[in-house]
Design a protein around this motif. Sequence first.
Motif, short mmCIF file in Angstrom:
data_model
loop_
_atom_site.label_atom_id
_atom_site.label_comp_id
_atom_site.label_asym_id
_atom_site.label_seq_id
_atom_site.Cartn_x
_atom_site.Cartn_y
_atom_site.Cartn_z
N PRO A 49 12.01 2.30 -0.29
CA PRO A 49 10.98 1.37 0.16
C PRO A 49 10.23 1.82 1.42
O PRO A 49 9.20 1.24 1.77
CB PRO A 49 11.75 0.07 0.42
CG PRO A 49 13.15 0.50 0.65
CD PRO A 49 13.35 1.74 -0.18
N MET A 50 10.72 2.87 2.08
CA MET A 50 10.03 3.37 3.27
C MET A 50 8.94 4.38 2.92
O MET A 50 8.24 4.86 3.81
CB MET A 50 11.04 3.98 4.25
CG MET A 50 12.13 3.01 4.68
SD MET A 50 11.49 1.46 5.34
CE MET A 50 11.42 1.90 7.05
N HIS A 51 8.80 4.70 1.65
CA HIS A 51 7.77 5.63 1.18
C HIS A 51 6.79 4.89 0.29
O HIS A 51 7.19 4.07 -0.53
CB HIS A 51 8.38 6.77 0.36
CG HIS A 51 9.25 7.69 1.13
ND1 HIS A 51 8.77 8.61 2.02
CD2 HIS A 51 10.60 7.83 1.14
CE1 HIS A 51 9.78 9.28 2.55
NE2 HIS A 51 10.90 8.82 2.03
N GLN A 52 5.53 5.23 0.44
CA GLN A 52 4.49 4.69 -0.44
C GLN A 52 3.57 5.83 -0.86
O GLN A 52 3.05 6.55 -0.01
CB GLN A 52 3.66 3.63 0.30
CG GLN A 52 4.46 2.45 0.81
CD GLN A 52 3.61 1.51 1.63
OE1 GLN A 52 2.46 1.23 1.29
NE2 GLN A 52 4.15 1.01 2.72
N LEU A 53 3.40 5.98 -2.16
CA LEU A 53 2.38 6.88 -2.68
C LEU A 53 1.19 6.00 -3.02
O LEU A 53 1.30 5.08 -3.83
CB LEU A 53 2.87 7.61 -3.92
CG LEU A 53 3.85 8.74 -3.69
CD1 LEU A 53 4.38 9.28 -5.01
CD2 LEU A 53 3.20 9.86 -2.90
N ILE A 54 0.07 6.27 -2.38
CA ILE A 54 -1.11 5.44 -2.53
C ILE A 54 -2.17 6.25 -3.28
O ILE A 54 -2.39 7.42 -2.97
CB ILE A 54 -1.66 5.03 -1.14
CG1 ILE A 54 -0.58 4.31 -0.34
CG2 ILE A 54 -2.92 4.18 -1.29
CD1 ILE A 54 -0.91 4.16 1.14
N VAL A 55 -2.79 5.62 -4.25
CA VAL A 55 -3.90 6.25 -4.95
C VAL A 55 -5.14 5.39 -4.81
O VAL A 55 -5.07 4.16 -4.71
CB VAL A 55 -3.61 6.52 -6.44
CG1 VAL A 55 -2.50 7.54 -6.60
CG2 VAL A 55 -3.28 5.25 -7.20
N GLY A 56 -6.28 6.05 -4.78
CA GLY A 56 -7.57 5.39 -4.86
C GLY A 56 -8.10 5.61 -6.26
O GLY A 56 -8.12 6.73 -6.76
N GLU A 57 -8.49 4.52 -6.89
CA GLU A 57 -8.94 4.59 -8.27
C GLU A 57 -10.34 3.99 -8.39
O GLU A 57 -10.62 2.94 -7.79
CB GLU A 57 -7.96 3.81 -9.15
CG GLU A 57 -8.26 3.83 -10.62
CD GLU A 57 -7.23 3.07 -11.43
OE1 GLU A 57 -6.93 3.52 -12.54
OE2 GLU A 57 -6.72 2.03 -10.96
N ALA A 58 -11.18 4.64 -9.14
CA ALA A 58 -12.53 4.13 -9.42
C ALA A 58 -12.90 4.53 -10.83
O ALA A 58 -12.72 5.69 -11.22
CB ALA A 58 -13.54 4.68 -8.42
N GLY A 59 -13.37 3.58 -11.60
CA GLY A 59 -13.78 3.88 -12.97
C GLY A 59 -12.66 4.44 -13.82
O GLY A 59 -12.92 5.28 -14.69
N GLY A 60 -11.43 4.03 -13.54
CA GLY A 60 -10.29 4.51 -14.32
C GLY A 60 -9.82 5.90 -13.93
O GLY A 60 -8.93 6.46 -14.57
N ARG A 61 -10.39 6.48 -12.89
CA ARG A 61 -10.04 7.84 -12.44
C ARG A 61 -9.37 7.77 -11.08
O ARG A 61 -9.82 7.05 -10.19
CB ARG A 61 -11.32 8.66 -12.34
CG ARG A 61 -11.16 10.04 -11.80
CD ARG A 61 -12.51 10.74 -11.67
NE ARG A 61 -12.37 11.99 -10.95
CZ ARG A 61 -13.36 12.61 -10.33
NH1 ARG A 61 -14.59 12.10 -10.36
NH2 ARG A 61 -13.15 13.73 -9.68
N ILE A 62 -8.30 8.54 -10.90
CA ILE A 62 -7.66 8.67 -9.60
C ILE A 62 -8.51 9.65 -8.80
O ILE A 62 -8.64 10.82 -9.18
CB ILE A 62 -6.21 9.20 -9.72
CG1 ILE A 62 -5.37 8.29 -10.61
CG2 ILE A 62 -5.58 9.37 -8.33
CD1 ILE A 62 -5.20 6.89 -10.13
#
Length: 149
Positions: A49-62
């Motif tokens: 829980p101390m790690h987070q992988l964050i993605v930005g997504e737009a139009g179904g694309r990372i």
Amino acid sequence: MTGLRFRDATRADVPEIVALLADDSLGKGREGAATQAYLNAFDEIAANPMHQLIVGEAGGRIIACCQLTILSGLSRGGGRRALVEAVRVASDLRSQGIGALLMAECEVRARAAGCTIIQLTTDRSRHDAHRFYERLGYQPSHLGMKKPL
């Protein structure tokens, strides 16, 4: 960017994240195809829980990603710190403000986790990245060192 949202990464996102990591001059030489090793690493990160992988997504694309790690420590009055690693924006979408939005998301999450400081390292050869982070208020206050094991 219209339609951009940030979310926690899923295991299904790993191939696109690895492609983003490989999509620059340094990543080309150290990243490869999304193998079982990447999936195993994702599983370990997701379980902590101390790690987070964050993605930005737009139009179904990372289109962006990073890893945010919350660290507890005794220095700075026992305060927590946030460590940001592996910040990437798709090469065809750089210089459009996506990276600044991603870093703002990291800062929101770090504050929510009780962090009093946020830090990162950036390769000495990434001059554009240095200017980017400095524009966001990050200061080159320390000298980072690494040693391959």
